[in-house]
Design a protein around this motif. Structure first.
Motif, PDB file in Angstrom:
ATOM      1  N   ILE A  24     -11.168  -6.842  17.860  1.00 13.91           N
ATOM      2  CA  ILE A  24     -11.489  -8.244  17.588  1.00 13.91           C
ATOM      3  C   ILE A  24     -11.385  -8.511  16.083  1.00 13.91           C
ATOM      4  O   ILE A  24     -12.012  -7.841  15.266  1.00 13.91           O
ATOM      5  N   GLY A  25     -10.594  -9.498  15.728  1.00 16.71           N
ATOM      6  CA  GLY A  25     -10.433  -9.887  14.332  1.00 16.71           C
ATOM      7  C   GLY A  25      -9.627  -8.916  13.501  1.00 16.71           C
ATOM      8  O   GLY A  25      -9.659  -8.984  12.267  1.00 16.71           O
ATOM      9  N   GLN A  26      -8.919  -8.034  14.140  1.00 13.32           N
ATOM     10  CA  GLN A  26      -8.160  -7.004  13.424  1.00 13.32           C
ATOM     11  C   GLN A  26      -6.878  -7.583  12.857  1.00 13.32           C
ATOM     12  O   GLN A  26      -6.180  -8.321  13.529  1.00 13.32           O
ATOM     13  N   ALA A  32      -1.410  -8.552   6.447  1.00 15.82           N
ATOM     14  CA  ALA A  32      -2.064  -8.588   5.142  1.00 15.82           C
ATOM     15  C   ALA A  32      -1.059  -8.575   4.000  1.00 15.82           C
ATOM     16  O   ALA A  32      -1.387  -8.929   2.868  1.00 15.82           O
ATOM     17  N   GLY A  33       0.169  -8.149   4.271  1.00 15.52           N
ATOM     18  CA  GLY A  33       1.210  -8.135   3.253  1.00 15.52           C
ATOM     19  C   GLY A  33       1.189  -6.926   2.346  1.00 15.52           C
ATOM     20  O   GLY A  33       1.802  -6.938   1.285  1.00 15.52           O
ATOM     21  N   SER A  34       0.500  -5.881   2.742  1.00 16.97           N
ATOM     22  CA  SER A  34       0.444  -4.664   1.923  1.00 16.97           C
ATOM     23  C   SER A  34       0.577  -3.444   2.824  1.00 16.97           C
ATOM     24  O   SER A  34      -0.421  -2.867   3.250  1.00 16.97           O
ATOM     25  N   VAL A  35       1.817  -3.067   3.100  1.00 14.05           N
ATOM     26  CA  VAL A  35       2.082  -1.905   3.951  1.00 14.05           C
ATOM     27  C   VAL A  35       2.054  -0.650   3.082  1.00 14.05           C
ATOM     28  O   VAL A  35       2.790  -0.551   2.100  1.00 14.05           O
ATOM     29  N   VAL A  36       1.183   0.291   3.421  1.00 11.10           N
ATOM     30  CA  VAL A  36       1.073   1.553   2.700  1.00 11.10           C
ATOM     31  C   VAL A  36       2.277   2.415   3.073  1.00 11.10           C
ATOM     32  O   VAL A  36       2.577   2.569   4.263  1.00 11.10           O
ATOM     33  N   PRO A  37       2.987   2.964   2.081  1.00 12.19           N
ATOM     34  CA  PRO A  37       4.149   3.798   2.397  1.00 12.19           C
ATOM     35  C   PRO A  37       3.769   4.979   3.289  1.00 12.19           C
ATOM     36  O   PRO A  37       2.750   5.637   3.068  1.00 12.19           O
ATOM     37  N   SER A  45      -5.533  -2.956   8.714  1.00 10.99           N
ATOM     38  CA  SER A  45      -5.734  -3.126   7.279  1.00 10.99           C
ATOM     39  C   SER A  45      -7.145  -3.632   7.021  1.00 10.99           C
ATOM     40  O   SER A  45      -7.561  -4.651   7.588  1.00 10.99           O
ATOM     41  N   GLY A  46      -7.883  -2.945   6.177  1.00 13.18           N
ATOM     42  CA  GLY A  46      -9.208  -3.409   5.759  1.00 13.18           C
ATOM     43  C   GLY A  46     -10.208  -3.571   6.884  1.00 13.18           C
ATOM     44  O   GLY A  46     -10.740  -4.656   7.081  1.00 13.18           O
ATOM     45  N   VAL A  47     -10.476  -2.525   7.612  1.00 10.14           N
ATOM     46  CA  VAL A  47     -11.440  -2.584   8.710  1.00 10.14           C
ATOM     47  C   VAL A  47     -12.853  -2.617   8.134  1.00 10.14           C
ATOM     48  O   VAL A  47     -13.226  -1.782   7.321  1.00 10.14           O
ATOM     49  N   ASN A  48     -13.636  -3.606   8.559  1.00  7.85           N
ATOM     50  CA  ASN A  48     -15.025  -3.724   8.122  1.00  7.85           C
ATOM     51  C   ASN A  48     -15.907  -2.988   9.146  1.00  7.85           C
ATOM     52  O   ASN A  48     -16.451  -3.589  10.074  1.00  7.85           O
ATOM     53  N   TRP A  49     -16.028  -1.673   8.957  1.00  7.31           N
ATOM     54  CA  TRP A  49     -16.723  -0.826   9.933  1.00  7.31           C
ATOM     55  C   TRP A  49     -18.195  -1.163  10.049  1.00  7.31           C
ATOM     56  O   TRP A  49     -18.748  -1.141  11.153  1.00  7.31           O
TER      57      TRP A  49
END
Length: 89
Positions: A24-26, A32-37, A45-49
């Motif tokens: 949910i909300g992932q 996000a526009g920032s793919v890690v190589p 991206s940026g999971v708020n655990w």
């Protein structure tokens, strides 16, 4: 329901709820526009655990309380469960 049964029920519900709450909300890295190589663009991206775990615990506590009330209140007994096949016949 005894103490061990209550703990096992809570743990089972907690993990089931966690797997339902996780997507949910992932947002993906591509969104996000920032793919890690070296990772897939669809990776999270940026999971708020902290927030997800708090929501999981709150929802699980509510579900557990309702199920415990049904079991301990005698609304559904073992005899009712063992006689469920009588409904089909």
């Amino acid at each position: 329901m005894n103490l061990t049964g209550g703990i096992v029920l809570f743990a089972s519900l907690w993990f089931l709820t966690l797997f339902c709450v996780m997507p949910i909300g992932q947002r993906s890295q591509a969104d996000a526009g920032s793919v890690v190589p070296g990772t897939h663009a669809g990776a999270p991206s940026g999971v708020n655990w902290r927030r997800k775990l708090l929501w999981t615990t709150a929802i699980t506590s509510l579900l557990w309380a309702v199920i415990a009330w049904v079991i301990l209140g005698g609304i559904v007994t073992r005899a009712d469960i063992s006689n469920l096949d009588q409904l089909v016949r």
